[in-house]
Scaffold this active site. Structure first.
Site, PDB file in Angstrom:
ATOM      1  N   CYS A  79       0.863  -1.175   0.000  1.00 53.30           N
ATOM      2  CA  CYS A  79       0.000   0.000   0.000  1.00 53.30           C
ATOM      3  C   CYS A  79       0.904   1.231   0.000  1.00 53.30           C
ATOM      4  O   CYS A  79       1.667   1.447   0.956  1.00 53.30           O
ATOM      5  CB  CYS A  79      -0.858  -0.025   1.266  1.00 53.30           C
ATOM      6  SG  CYS A  79      -1.820   1.471   1.493  1.00 53.30           S
ATOM      7  N   CYS A 189      -0.454   3.647  -6.756  1.00 50.85           N
ATOM      8  CA  CYS A 189      -1.418   3.109  -5.800  1.00 50.85           C
ATOM      9  C   CYS A 189      -1.667   1.690  -6.283  1.00 50.85           C
ATOM     10  O   CYS A 189      -1.864   1.470  -7.495  1.00 50.85           O
ATOM     11  CB  CYS A 189      -2.714   3.917  -5.827  1.00 50.85           C
ATOM     12  SG  CYS A 189      -4.106   3.093  -5.013  1.00 50.85           S
TER      13      CYS A 189
HETATM   14  N1  DGL Z   1      -3.944   0.671  -2.512  1.00 47.20           N
HETATM   15  C1  DGL Z   1      -3.481   1.652  -1.604  1.00 47.20           C
HETATM   16  C2  DGL Z   1      -2.291   2.410  -2.119  1.00 47.20           C
HETATM   17  O1  DGL Z   1      -1.440   1.813  -2.757  1.00 47.20           O
HETATM   18  C3  DGL Z   1      -4.537   2.452  -0.854  1.00 47.20           C
HETATM   19  C4  DGL Z   1      -5.663   3.005  -1.645  1.00 47.20           C
HETATM   20  C5  DGL Z   1      -6.780   3.607  -0.797  1.00 47.20           C
HETATM   21  O2  DGL Z   1      -7.373   2.875   0.003  1.00 47.20           O
HETATM   22  O3  DGL Z   1      -7.049   4.805  -0.944  1.00 47.20           O
HETATM   23  O4  DGL Z   1      -2.115   3.571  -1.892  1.00 47.20           O
END
Ligand code: DGL
Length: 273
Positions: A79, A189
């Protein structure tokens, strides 16, 4: 009589706000399928992108505490938002290895000698300035263009990327970015690679960088260097946990990784601050 445990057989844990981290997890399993793994999706707090730094630190701590109980040997922050907001605060609070997504990939990306690099990410990641700072730490000459895409995570989690209205949102974010004439655009993301089909229908796929590719290679070589690889000859175990909505997780995950429904456990324990 003491029971000897082989530390290398202990689990590697992955986490994200939802299914996004599966884009990392799937690549990891392909590369190292003898590792025993846990995946945690914090669906109760999804999306992370609009949360404050303090909230994000709290979520990471609660998840890390759970992983600690599971005796994991390493945690993969699949993440970007948590890596940007929480990693520097929590990194010395635990005795397992922690792999943060942005900090682990930035050097490799910065060394590719791009001159104009676009970065799509969540609001929290963009506002933290961590992605640009990490790229510039290794190559100050790259011009970076950051842009948050506040709706993209929900488009993925609700799998509405076939809806005309949603396609318009994606297209309009992309058009803004393309005005900067980037050589490459980082999908900063872990949810965004799910949108590659839509994105590449406007630009071709070559312009996008999915850092997960570099990330899993980095983790593998670091585990090797640290003599932490699991050398068992059988396929490693998998466990999936969510803090809420297991059915949503199972449905959304089908787009990227076939999570067996029976394996998803909703934690009734409060995984929150
Ligand atoms: N998938 C996550 C990232 O890489 C978080 C996305 C979210 O929940 O806003 O930032």
């Amino acid at each position: 009589m003491s029971i000897l445990t082989n530390k290398n057989n202990e689990k590697i844990a992955f986490f994200d706000s939802g299914v996004g981290g599966l884009t990392v997890y799937a690549k990891f399993r392909k590369l190292l399928n003898t590792e025993n793994c846990i995946y945690f999706g914090d669906l109760k707090h999804l999306p992370y992108g609009n949360k404050s730094k303090d909230e994000l630190i709290g979520y990471s701590r609660a998840i890390f505490d759970f992983f600690k109980q599971q005796n994991v040997k390493a945690v993969v922050m699949a993440c970007n938002t948590s890596s940007a907001a929480a990693y520097s605060t929590v990194k010395d609070e635990y005795d397992f290895k922690i792999y943060p997504m942005i900090q682990s990939c930035a050097k490799i990306i910065a060394e590719q000698n791009y001159s104009r690099l676009g970065i799509f990410a969540t609001e929290a990641t963009i506002n933290s300035g961590v992605y640009e700072a990490q790229i510039h730490k290794y190559n100050p000459h790259i011009k970076t263009f950051t842009q948050s895409c506040p709706q993209w995570v929900n488009i993925v989690e609700n799998h509405t990327f076939g809806d005309v209205q949603m396609i318009e949102i994606i297209k309009s974010d992309l058009e803004k970015m393309l005005k900067n004439e980037p050589d490459k655009i980082i999908l900063g993301c872990t949810h965004y690679p799910y949108l590659l089909n839509v994105l590449s229908s406007y630009t071709g796929a070559d312009i996008y960088i999915d850092p997960a590719h570099y990330f899993v290679e980095y983790i593998k070589s670091d585990l090797e260097k640290s003599c932490m690889l699991n050398t068992q000859k059988i396929r490693g175990s998998e466990e999936f946990y969510v803090s809420a909505n297991p059915d949503d997780f199972i449905l959304a995950s089908k787009m990227f990784y076939d999570v067996p429904s029976a394996e998803v456990i909703e934690l009734h324990r409060r995984i929150s601050v």
